[in-house]
Design a protein around this motif. Sequence first.
Motif, short mmCIF file in Angstrom:
data_model
loop_
_atom_site.label_atom_id
_atom_site.label_comp_id
_atom_site.label_asym_id
_atom_site.label_seq_id
_atom_site.Cartn_x
_atom_site.Cartn_y
_atom_site.Cartn_z
N VAL A 1 8.08 6.08 6.29
CA VAL A 1 6.83 5.28 6.57
C VAL A 1 6.60 4.43 4.99
CG1 VAL A 1 5.48 6.92 8.02
CG2 VAL A 1 5.56 7.12 5.60
N GLN A 2 5.79 3.42 5.21
CA GLN A 2 5.43 2.58 3.91
C GLN A 2 3.82 3.01 3.85
OE1 GLN A 2 6.39 -1.08 5.12
NE2 GLN A 2 8.38 -1.18 3.86
N VAL A 3 3.36 3.08 2.74
CA VAL A 3 1.89 3.43 2.43
C VAL A 3 1.47 2.44 1.29
CG1 VAL A 3 0.29 5.14 1.77
CG2 VAL A 3 2.32 5.89 2.99
N LEU A 4 0.37 1.80 1.56
CA LEU A 4 -0.27 0.85 0.69
C LEU A 4 -1.66 1.65 0.43
CD1 LEU A 4 -0.73 -1.69 -0.96
CD2 LEU A 4 -2.03 -2.50 1.25
N ARG B 1 -10.63 -4.35 -0.82
CA ARG B 1 -10.32 -4.02 0.92
C ARG B 1 -10.33 -5.33 1.79
NH1 ARG B 1 -13.12 0.34 5.28
NH2 ARG B 1 -12.25 -0.72 6.96
N ASP B 2 -11.30 -6.05 1.61
CA ASP B 2 -11.43 -7.31 2.18
C ASP B 2 -10.15 -8.25 2.02
OD1 ASP B 2 -13.67 -6.32 3.74
OD2 ASP B 2 -15.14 -7.44 2.24
N ASP B 3 -9.74 -8.49 0.80
CA ASP B 3 -8.63 -9.09 0.28
C ASP B 3 -7.33 -8.50 1.13
OD1 ASP B 3 -10.43 -10.40 -1.09
OD2 ASP B 3 -9.82 -9.58 -3.09
N VAL B 4 -7.25 -7.22 1.10
CA VAL B 4 -6.07 -6.48 1.71
C VAL B 4 -6.19 -6.77 3.34
CG1 VAL B 4 -4.85 -4.59 2.49
CG2 VAL B 4 -5.82 -4.57 0.05
N GLU B 5 -7.12 -6.69 3.57
CA GLU B 5 -7.31 -7.13 5.39
C GLU B 5 -6.92 -8.64 5.59
OE1 GLU B 5 -7.07 -4.94 7.51
OE2 GLU B 5 -8.37 -3.04 6.84
N LYS C 1 1.18 -10.86 6.12
CA LYS C 1 1.90 -10.17 4.80
C LYS C 1 2.37 -8.81 5.16
CE LYS C 1 0.60 -13.64 1.46
NZ LYS C 1 0.04 -13.89 0.09
N THR C 2 3.51 -8.42 4.63
CA THR C 2 3.79 -6.97 4.71
C THR C 2 3.10 -6.25 3.70
OG1 THR C 2 5.63 -6.93 3.16
CG2 THR C 2 6.26 -7.67 5.42
N LEU C 3 2.91 -4.83 3.94
CA LEU C 3 2.22 -3.93 2.90
C LEU C 3 2.78 -4.25 1.51
CD1 LEU C 3 1.80 -0.53 4.82
CD2 LEU C 3 0.19 -2.44 4.71
N SER D 1 -5.36 0.37 11.09
CA SER D 1 -6.66 0.21 10.52
C SER D 1 -6.68 0.85 8.97
CB SER D 1 -7.85 0.86 11.40
OG SER D 1 -7.64 2.00 11.57
N ALA D 2 -7.72 0.91 8.30
CA ALA D 2 -7.80 1.36 6.76
C ALA D 2 -8.12 2.89 6.91
CB ALA D 2 -8.66 0.59 5.86
N ILE D 3 -7.76 3.76 6.22
CA ILE D 3 -7.89 5.13 6.13
C ILE D 3 -8.73 5.52 5.03
CG2 ILE D 3 -6.92 7.68 5.94
CD1 ILE D 3 -4.27 6.68 6.87
N ASP D 4 -9.86 6.07 5.12
CA ASP D 4 -10.87 6.42 4.37
C ASP D 4 -10.45 7.61 3.50
OD1 ASP D 4 -12.66 4.41 4.75
OD2 ASP D 4 -13.66 5.54 6.48
N LEU D 5 -10.07 7.24 2.00
CA LEU D 5 -9.72 8.28 1.23
C LEU D 5 -10.94 9.23 0.47
CD1 LEU D 5 -6.60 6.63 -0.42
CD2 LEU D 5 -6.65 8.10 1.57
N SER D 6 -10.73 10.25 0.12
CA SER D 6 -11.93 11.33 -0.44
C SER D 6 -12.46 10.79 -1.84
CB SER D 6 -11.25 12.62 -0.69
OG SER D 6 -10.17 12.58 -1.55
#
Length: 628
Positions: free
Chosen positions: A229-232, A385-389, A396-398, A449-454
Amino acid sequence: MLDAMRRGAQTPVAKLLFGLLCVSFAIWGVADVFQGRGRGAVAKVGHTEISAEEFRRSYQNELDRIARQSNQRISAEQGHAFGLDRQVLAQMIAGAAIEAHADQLGLAISDKTLAEGIQTDPNFQTDGKFSRQGFENLLQQIGLSEQGFLNLRRKDELRGAIVGALIKSQSVPKPLLDEMHAYNQEKRVIEWVKIDPDAVTVAEPDEATLKKRYEDDKAKYMTPEYRKVQVLMLTADDLKKNIAISDEDIAKAYDNDKDSYNTPEQRRVQQIAFKDRAAAEAALKALRDGTKSLADVAKEAGAKDTDVDLGLINKKALIDPKVADVAFSIEKDKYSDVIDGRFATVIVRVTQIEPGTTKTLADVKDQVRDKLANEKVHGDLQTKRDDVEDARLAGKTLKEVADQLHLTFKEIAATDATGLGPDGKPVLETPDVRKITARAFAPDSSDDSAIDLSNDGYAWVNVLSSDAPKQKTYDEVKDAVKQDYMSSEHHRLLDELAKKLTDKVNAGEPMTAIEAEAKGKVEKTEPITRKTIPQGISQSMVSQAFGLAKGKAGHGAASDNTTEIVFRVADVTPAAAPTLTETDELTRRLQDELANQSLTEYTEALKKRFGASVNQAELNSAVGVSQE
C-alpha cells in the motif's frame, strides 16, 4: 441542534418517555428490521416513508450532539462504526410506527393547542413573554421553516401523549420489588484457594504428538494476507515544518502568558471557623499550649474533618485575601493568629509546603514555539486537505501530491490488516496505524476518501497489490506448535486438578485439606453482594458462588486466566429489610425498566402490524459508506 430544539419543545413527560425509548433500542437492538427492503427511501413503516434527507438530518444532529458532549468531532464514518446510524434510524422507525397508530386511532393535536404550547414554552420566551423574533431566529439557525417545525412539534407531542397513556398507570408489583431487593442485597462469604500453576507438570511432547496438533489446527499456522500500500498523511507535524516563528513572536507570547508556564507554590491548609473572635482566641490559646488538639477544637466548633482540611492548594484558591495572605506566610505546622476574615473569624495551620517554580523564556522557548505553531497549523489543516483533494482530482498520484505539498508519504511493501509487517513490527509510527491499514483491507479497498486521524489530521490509502495467506510448514512453526500444545495441556491439567479438589470439598473435606495439593493457601472474602468483585476473583466466579448452596464448592479461572481457583460458599446472609431510601431507589429503577420493556414491546408490535423495512443500500448511501 435540531434534536436539542425538539427535545426542548417537548413536555417533561415526553422528554422522559423518549429518553427511555432511546434506551430500549440500545438494549434490545434493531437487527430484525434491517432484513426488509424499501423503495426510494431509507425506511418505510406502513405507508409512511422516511426519506434519506430526513435521516441524514437526524443522524447529523446526533453526531453533533455527541461531539458537543465529548468535545471531539465525530465523522459519519465513525458513527457508522459505532452503530449510531442504526440507532438513529431505529428511533425514527419507532416514531413513525407510533404516528401510524395515532392515525389509525384518529388522534390529532389541534392547531390551537399546538400554538398555545409554543407560546408558553420557556424555550421561546424572553422576560416571560413569547418572543416572535427569538422563535424565528431559532428556526433560521436550525434550518427549518415555521411549518416544518410545527410538523415536528405536532408529531412529538402526539407521540408523547400516546406513550404517556401507555405507561402512566404502570406500577412496580411489591413481590417483584421484594425479590429484586433480596437478590441484590443478599451477601455471601467465599473461601478460596488459588492453585499454583506449578502444581501440575506437562510431559514433554514427542514429535508425533506435535505433528498431529499441527495437522489438526493447520489453519492457525498460516501467514496473514499482506497488501502493498501507499499512504499519504496530512498531519500537524507536516505543516509545522514549514512554519517560521520569530524570536520576537516567541518573546511576546511568553510575556502575554508567562504565568501559565510557572508552577505556583502550594500549601496544605487547615482552617477552623468560629462564631466570634472570643471563641477563636480561646481555641487558639488551647491549641498553642497543647491542652486541646485540632480535632478537639474543630469538633467543638461544629466542623467536620472535610470542613477543616482544604487540601493542597495555591494562593488563588483561597477566596478570602486576608486568609490567603496569612496561610501563605506562616511557617509549616504553626497556628496563625486569629484572622478576622471577610466571611468568618478563622484560625489556619499549614501542614505541607510545595515550593513553586518560575521558568524563564530560555526554559520554555521550544514549548512556546510549538504552541504558536500549533495555533497556526490548526486552521490550515482543512485548507491543506482541500489542496490534496484538488490535486487528486487533477489525476496526481499520492506520491506526486506529497512532493507538491511537502507531506508525509510512505510505500509499504507488506502489511497485514492489523498494521504489522512480516517482521511483526508496526508498518507506521502512528497510533492510527490500525485505522489506516483497516482501510486497505476494507471490503471496498478502492475507497479513496480521507481517513480522519486522532490528531485532527488525515490520511489517504492506495492499495497496489495483495498476497493471499500461505500455509506455513511444520518445520517453520514447530516452536509455536509446541508452545501452543504446552499451554493448552497446562490449562487442561489445571482444570482437571481444580475439578478433583472441588469434588473433595463437596464430599465434606475442609478447604484447608486441599492446600498442599493446590500449593496455595485458603483466603476468605468479606461478606459480598453479587456486584462485589474481590481482587483475584472473576465476575463469573462470583456469579457461580451465588448459585450454590451454603457449604458447596465450585471452581473457575482466576481473574488473570493463568490458573484455576477452587472456592466454597462459607456463609450466606439474606438481605435485611430495605430502608426507605433503598425502596425508593429500587422502585424508580424498576419503573424505568418496566416502562422501557413496555415501550419496546409496543413499538415492536406496531412494526409487525404496519410492516417496517429498511433499504440497506439507501441507508449506506445516506451515511456515506460502501455497501457491506
